[in-house]
Design an enzyme around this catalytic site. Structure first.
Site, PDB file in Angstrom:
ATOM      1  N   HIS A   1      59.162  33.719  57.230  1.00  0.00           N
ATOM      2  CA  HIS A   1      60.045  34.552  57.507  1.00  0.00           C
ATOM      3  C   HIS A   1      60.251  35.698  56.519  1.00  0.00           C
ATOM      4  CE1 HIS A   1      64.467  35.285  57.546  1.00  0.00           C
ATOM      5  NE2 HIS A   1      64.359  35.522  58.712  1.00  0.00           N
TER       6      HIS A   1
ATOM      7  N   GLU B   1      51.763  34.066  73.959  1.00  0.00           N
ATOM      8  CA  GLU B   1      51.606  33.429  72.574  1.00  0.00           C
ATOM      9  C   GLU B   1      51.463  32.161  72.606  1.00  0.00           C
ATOM     10  OE1 GLU B   1      55.468  34.011  70.592  1.00  0.00           O
ATOM     11  OE2 GLU B   1      56.524  34.106  72.459  1.00  0.00           O
TER      12      GLU B   1
ATOM     13  N   GLY C   1      51.383  37.751  71.193  1.00  0.00           N
ATOM     14  CA  GLY C   1      52.243  37.474  69.825  1.00  0.00           C
ATOM     15  C   GLY C   1      51.227  36.501  69.197  1.00  0.00           C
TER      16      GLY C   1
ATOM     17  N   CYS D   1      52.103  42.492  69.348  1.00  0.00           N
ATOM     18  CA  CYS D   1      53.058  42.742  68.388  1.00  0.00           C
ATOM     19  C   CYS D   1      53.240  41.575  67.135  1.00  0.00           C
ATOM     20  CB  CYS D   1      54.422  42.629  69.035  1.00  0.00           C
ATOM     21  SG  CYS D   1      54.933  41.126  70.014  1.00  0.00           S
TER      22      CYS D   1
END
Lengths: 697, 697
Positions: free
Chosen positions: A232, A539, A560, A625
Site C-alpha cells: 500500500h 485480475e 490487474g 492498470c
C-alpha cells in the site's frame, strides 16, 4: 592504424606524430563528459607513465587540456581521432592512448560508461549533430533513467559527507524514487499537523493503510518497516509522487515510545528528529541532507521555471516528443485526485486507466457514514448512510473529470475488504461507538466477524457489490451525476466503469445491470445523454480463463497484474519479502514478478484473455492498470500483446511513453531483420535451386 | 389398461376385477419397502375414500395386507400388477389405485422415492432377480448414499424426541458425516484427558489447528464455529473418520468461561455437558442422543461382527465388487497415520495419494525440536534440532509403509507456514522460552516476524524447503531410511516424494536434487537399493501453465485442487463463508467450488496441465489429492481427464470407487449413443445419397 571494437574496425587515416622530445606519456579520456554529457574532450594523462599508473591513482594525473601546452601536435592528433571515432561509432567513447618517443598510439576504445543524465544529453545532441536518428537516440535511453530528470535528488557531496560521518541507518526497498528529508512522525494526524506548520515531515509507519492517506499526502516521504514494492505504501507513494522507502525490516518502530531503533545499532531516532530517505536507493540516513528540485517538475508542475531557462527540461521534452511519434500504445495514469490527474496530464497521460474509489470513502464527512453503513443491519440503514456519502463522491468525480478535460476516465468500484474502513485500535473503536451510539462490544464483534485469514482472497472486489448492491448503486449515481454536471459546464466526459475481481461472467452481469439501470435513471432525471462503458478487471486466473464469456458483457478489460501475479503465482505481495529476494538471488525468477511481468505464467493468462476476449468482442478495449504498466519490460510485453493502453502512476507516465516507443522501434527492427532473413533464405534457396537445375541438366 | 410414465406405456394384460360388495376404496403403495428396501408390497388403503383422504391423513388408513382379508381378488390383482410393473419398469414403483364398485383402477405409477439404504438394497436385489444388470444397479446408487452404510447414525426416534423437546441448538456445515454424542470440552488436552477416562467427548473449538490433532483423535466428534467444508477441522475429521460439524457461526464459544452460547437463545452449554452433533445434516443438539454403529465398520474396521451376520455389509460388499469391475481410475487415500492407512486399505484404498507430514512435527519429542529449529539463527543449530526429529519421523513412515504393505505411498514434504508450529498464546510462549532458554521477547519477536497478511499465499510449501534445504534433507532421510528398514523386514515399499506449491520448474529442481542426493546416500550407507519417484503438486495456476517444463523434472503430478481452487478463483476457503453461500444461492456458481470441481475455471487448468505434462513425459503419473478426490462429480471429471488415480480421506474411498465406476459406465453409454447417433446419421445420409442419385438419374 586500426582500432578494434566489437569485431568492427575503423581505419584512422591520418596517423599523427607528436613531439614530446625525450619524454613519453599515457592517458585515458572520454570523447564527451561522462557525467554531464557536455560535448568536450574530457580526460587525464601522466607524463612518463604506463596506463596502469593512471588507473592506480598513485600519481596525480593532469587534465587532458594541458597536453595541448606540452605537445600541441599529439593533442591535435587526439582531437581528430576523437572525431573520427565518434563519426564511426556514432557514440560517446572511452579511449586509452599512449605516447612513446613522440609517437601517439591508441590502445583501446570502448563505448563509454555514463550517467543517466549524460546518456540522455548525448543521445539528444547526437541527433542534432546528425550522427544518429531519433529512433536510435530513444534506444540509447533506458526508460528508468528518466527518473533522474523528474525526481528531487540529494546533493551528492552532502550525502557522501553524511555517510562518511556514519549517519547511515538502514536500507529498505527503493519504492518511490527521489530524495526527501524531514522530521520523523509516527502517524497520519501528526504528519498533517506538523506539515501545516510548514515543516517537512517523513511519515514513519510499520505499514500503511488507507487511513494514512492524508498523512502520506502531507509528508515529504514515507518510510515503512514492512511491505514490498507493491505494498500500500509503495503504490500510494508512487501515485502521489512521494519519495518512499518500504519494507525496511531492520527498523524497529515503536509507536508507543515514538522511537525508531535499528537492529545492531545503539542509536535511537525520536519523534521530531530529522532523517533523510533516498527512494532511489532505499537508503535511510540520520539527520538532514539538502535536496535539489528537478527542472522538469519546476517547469511542468510547479510552473516556477521558464522552459527556455531549463536545459534539462528541454532534453526531457525532446525525448518525449520523439517517443510520442513512434509509440503505438496509449499511456494513461492511475490517479484518484484532481491534483494527481493534473500532474499526470502534464506528464502526458491520455486518460485515467485506474481511478481507485476506496480513498473516496475516507476523510471528513465520508468515513463516518461509511462506518455507519458497515455497522448497519438493514438495507435501509445502509442506503441512508450511503446517501450521505453520495454528494462527496460526486464532487470528487467532478474534480477528476474537469482535470482530465474530456479524456477517458476508468473508475473502479469499491475494492478493498470492509475491515480496512474500521479502526483496529480500541481508542478509535470507542470513538465510533460514541459517534454512532452503538455499544463498543457490538463494534468489536463486527470487526471480529470481518476479520479474515487471507483478506487478499476474501470478501472484497465485486463480491462487496454483489452482497451490498446499494454500494454499486450509490457509486454509479455519483459517477453519472458528476458526468452530467461536468457536461453541463461544457466539458466532455468519458466515464468507464470498471468492476473489480471478476472471475465469473455472472458476477459482472449482476453489477453491470445496476450500473446501466442507474445510468438510465440519471439520463431520464436530468435529460442529459452521455456515453459510458462498463468493463472489468482481469485480475484472477478464472477471469482470464473465461474471458470469452466475460467479454459478452464487458466492453473493456483492464489487466490487474498485481493481483493476477499474486493469484497465478500463489504469492502474497505483502508477505513475499520473506522469500522472494532469495528466489531472485537463486535465479528461480529472473526478476521480481511484482516488478516485471512474469511472461511465462502471468503473461500466458494475459495472452489467453486477449485472444478469448477478442474472439467474442472483436474491438474490445484492452489495457493494464497494475503497477507493471509503468515498468519498461512489462510495457514492451503489453505492446507485444497488442493492448490499447498501459496505465501507471503519474510520475511513471513519461517512462511508459518512452518504453512504449522503444517497444515499437524494437518490433520494427525485428520485423526488418526477419524480412531480411527470409529474403536471404529465399535467395540462397534460389541459388540452390538453380544449381540443382543445372545438375539435373 | 395403460399406465403412462415418462411417455412410456405398459399394457397391463390381465385386468382384474375385485369384489368389495357395495363399498369402494382407495390406496397408495410401494412395490417394495421404501425405507428398508425389503421386497414386499407395502402401502395403505382406506375404505370408501378418495385418494386425497389417504394423503391428508385425516383418517387412519389400513395396511395394504388387510385388503387381502377384505377383497382377496382385488388384492391378488394388485400383486400381479405390481409384478408386471416392476418387470416392465425394472424399478421400485409408487402406485395409486382405487376400487370402485368392485372394479380396480390403477391411477398413477411413478418411480418410488426411497431412503439411501433402500435404494442400495433394491439395486442389489434386482440384479439377483435378473431385473437389471450390475451396471444399471451402480447407476441407481448415488455414491454419497454409501455414507449411510459407513457412519454411525442417531436413532431417528430418539433424535425426533430431542428435537420435539426443543433441544436443537444450531446448524453448521455437515463437514464429517455420522452421528456423535459426548461431553463438551474446549481444548485438545482436555479431550485427551476425558477420553482416557473412557468418556465420549465432543471437542468444541472456534477453529482447529495442527496443535489440536491429538484432541481431535481422542474425540467422538468435532464442532467448530468457523471454517468451511475444507477447513482444517473438516479435512482432518474426514481423514480420521470423525464426525464433524464445522463453521457453525451462530455459536458463541467462550474459551475463558468455558461455555457455548447460541445467538438468539437463552441457553448456555457448559464444559462437561452432553451435546449431540449430526455430521450428516450439520445439526447441533443439546443433550444425549443414542447412536447406532455401522455394520460395515464393525465388520471391516472393528472386526467385531462376522460378515455372514451382516446383511448390510453384504450389500456394501456387492456394490463395491461391481464398482471395482467397471472403474478405470485407481483410488488412493489421504492418510498420515498407520491406523488411518489400515482403515483406508480396509475400505479398498490402493495406495496413499497424500501423506501430509506436518502432523509429524507435532507430539511428544517432535514439537520441541521443531520449535527449536524455527527459533534457531544458524544452519548448524537447525540441523541439530532436525536431527532430533529424524528418528521419530522415520518411525512414523515405517508404520505407514508397513500398514500399506507394498502399495505406493505419496509423501508430501512440509507445507504449512512455520507460525503454525509456534503457540499463539502467551502461556505457551512462556513455556517455550523456559524450555529453550530463550527470552520471551525474542520468541514474541520471531512470532511477529512470521506473521503474514495472507498466509495461504505466503512462506510455505516448497518455499520452506528452498529457504531451509536442511528440512527437505531431514525428511528425505527419514523416508528413505524407513524404506530400507521396511524392505529389510520383507515388505515392499514404493515411496513417492511430492514437493508442494511448485510454480516454477526451478523450485522443483532445487528440491529434487536434495531428495535424489539423500536417496543415493542412504542406498550407499545401507547397501539396499530401492525404487522411488519424485513429483509435485499442481496447486497454483503457474504450475499448471508451465506443466510442460515442470514435467521435465516431475515423475508425477498430483492436483491439489483445494489450493488450485483458492488461487484460480481468488477465494480463500477459510473466508469464503462470508459470500460463497450467496453466490451459490444466486447461482453464480452452480455448486460450492470447494465441494465440486469448478470445471470451467479450475478444470481448464487441470486439462492444460494434463496435456502439457504428457507432452513432455508421455507416461507421467497423474492423480488428485485435493478433497475433491472423494466427491462424485469431481471423480467423474478426473475420469474424463484420464487421470491415473484419485485420492481422498479413508471414509470416502468407497464413495470414490463407486463414483469412478459410474464415470466409466456413463462414458460407455455416451460412446454407444454417439456411435448409434453417427450410424443413424450415416444411414440417413446413405438414404439421402441414394435418393439424390435416383434424382440425378
Amino acid at each position: 592504424m586500426f582500432i578494434r571494437q566489437n569485431q568492427e574496425a575503423v581505419n584512422i587515416q591520418s596517423m599523427v606524430y607528436g613531439n614530446l622530445g625525450e619524454t613519453s606519456g599515457t592517458g585515458v579520456a572520454f570523447t564527451r563528459d561522462a557525467a554531464t554529457g557536455e560535448n568536450y574532450f574530457y580526460g587525464e594523462f601522466l607524463m612518463n607513465a604506463q596506463g596502469e599508473d593512471v588507473v592506480a591513482g598513485t600519481r596525480t594525473p593532469l587534465p587532458i587540456s594541458q597536453l595541448a601546452e606540452k605537445d600541441k601536435r599529439s593533442y591535435n592528433g587526439l582531437l581528430s581521432i576523437r572525431q573520427i571515432l565518434e563519426q564511426h561509432y556514432r557514440d560517446m567513447l572511452d579511449v586509452e592512448f599512449t605516447i612513446q618517443d613522440g609517437k601517439l598510439y591508441m590502445l583501446q576504445c570502448r563505448v563509454g560508461k555514463r550517467t543517466a543524465f549524460a546518456s540522455m544529453k548525448i543521445a539528444v545532441d547526437m541527433v542534432k549533430e546528425g550522427l544518429i536518428s531519433p529512433k536510435e537516440a530513444l534506444m540509447r535511453v533506458e526508460p528508468d533513467q528518466l527518473n533522474q530528470l523528474l525526481r528531487p535528488i540529494f546533493d551528492l557531496n552532502e550525502k557522501k559527507k553524511a555517510l562518511d560521518k556514519k549517519q547511515f541507518l538502514a536500507k529498505g526497498l527503493n519504492a518511490g524514487p527521489g530524495a526527501a528529508c524531514g522530521k520523523v512522525v509516527f502517524n497520519a494526524e501528526d504528519a498533517i499537523e506538523v506539515a501545516k506548520k510548514g515543516e517537512p515531515v517523513i511519515l514513519v509507519r510499520i505499514e500503511t493503510s488507507p487511513e494514512d492517506i492524508g498523512g502520506m499526502n502531507a509528508a515529504e516521504g514515507i518510510l515503512t518497516a514492512r511491505g514490498g514494492m507493491t505494498s500500500h505504501a509503495a503504490l500510494v507513494a508512487r501515485q502521489m509522487g512521494k519519495v518512499c522507502v518500504a519494507g525496511c525490516g531492520s527498523l524497529n518502530i515503536d509507536y508507543k515510545a515514538r522511537t525508531i531503533s535499528v537492529e545492531g545499532k545503539d542509536l535511537v531516532v525520536k519523534e521530531g528528529d530529522f532523517i533523510s530517505i533516498d527512494g532511489s536507493t532505499g537508503e535511510v540516513i540520520n539527520g538532514k541532507i539538502p535536496t535539489k528540485p528537478s527542472e522538469v517538475i519546476q517547469v511542468l508542475l510547479q510552473k516556477t521555471l521558464d522552459e527556455k531557462d531549463a536545459p534539462t527540461y528541454q532534453i526531457y521534452k525532446q525525448i518525449m516528443k520523439w517517443a510520442d511519434q513512434f509509440r503505438r500504445l496509449n499511456v494513461r495514469t492511475n490517479a484518484d485526485q484532481p491534483d494527481q490527474s493534473q500532474n499526470a496530464v502534464a506528464f502526458g497521460a491520455e486518460g485515467i486507466g485506474l481511478c481507485r474509489t476506496e480513498h473516496m470513502f475516507f476523510g471528513e464527512g465520508k468515513i463516518g457514514p461509511m462506518r455507519e453503513m458497515i455497522l448497519s443491519d438493514s438495507v435501509d440503514e445502509r442506503k441512508k448512510a450511503l446517501a450521505k456519502i453520495l454528494p462527496f463522491q460526486r464532487a470528487d468525480f467532478e474534480g477528476i473529470f474537469l482535470a482530465m478535460d474530456g479524456r477517458p476516465v476508468t473508475i473502479r468500484t469499491i475494492d478493498p475488504p470492509l475491515h480496512e474502513f474500521l479502526p483496529q485500535d480500541e481508542a478509535g473503536q470507542k470513538e465510533i461507538a460514541k459517534q454512532l451510539n452503538i455499544s463498543l462490544a457490538k463494534i468489536k464483534e463486527r470487526i471480529a466477524a470481518l476479520h479474515e485469514f487471507n483478506p487478499m482472497l476474501g470478501f472484497r472486489g465485486c463480491r462487496l457489490g454483489i452482497f451490498y448492491p446499494e454500494i454499486t448503486e450509490m457509486q454509479s449515481r455519483a459517477i453519472f451525476e458528476a458526468t452530467v454536471n461536468v457536461i453541463k459546464k461544457g466539458t466532455k466526459v468519458l466515464p468507464e466503469i470498471m468492476i473489480p475481481l471478476v472471475g465469473h461472467v455472472k458476477e459482472l452481469k449482476s453489477q453491470e445491470e445496476i450500473v446501466r439501470k442507474v445510468a438510465s435513471e440519471v439520463m431520464e432525471e436530468t435529460g442529459v445523454k452521455f456515453d459510458y462503458l462498463v468493463g472489468t478487471m482481469i485480475e484472477i486466473p478464472r477471469g482470464a480463463i473465461t474471458a470469452d464469456q466475460i467479454a459478452e458483457v464487458a466492453e473493456f478489460f483492464s489487466f490487474g497484474t498485481n493481483d493476477l501475479t499474486q493469484t497465478t503465482l500463489g504469492v502474497s505481495r505483502d508477505d513475499a519479502g520473506r522469500f522472494l529476494p532469495l528466489y531472485v538471488q537463486k535465479e528461480i525468477y529472473a526478476r521480481d514478478p511484482f516488478e516485471a511481468i512474469d511472461r511465462e505464467g502471468v503473461g500466458y493468462l494475459m495472452k489467453l484473455a486477449v485472444e478469448k476476449g477478442r474472439e467474442t468482442r472483436k474491438k474490445i478495449k484492452l489495457g493494464i492498470c497494475g503497477e507493471h504498466g509503468g515498468e519498461p519490460s512489462s510495457v514492451e510485453f503489453c505492446h507485444q500483446l497488442g493492448l490499447n493502453y498501459v496505465s501507471c502512476s503519474p510520475f511513471r507516465v513519461p517512462i511508459a511513453r518512452l518504453a512504449a516507443a522503444r517497444a515499437a522501434i524494437t518490433e520494427e527492427l525485428l520485423t526488418k531483420q526477419d524480412k531480411k532473413g527470409k529474403k536471404e533464405k529465399k535467395e540462397k534457396k534460389g541459388k540452390k535451386d538453380k544449381k540443382d537445375k543445372k545438375k539435373k541438366k
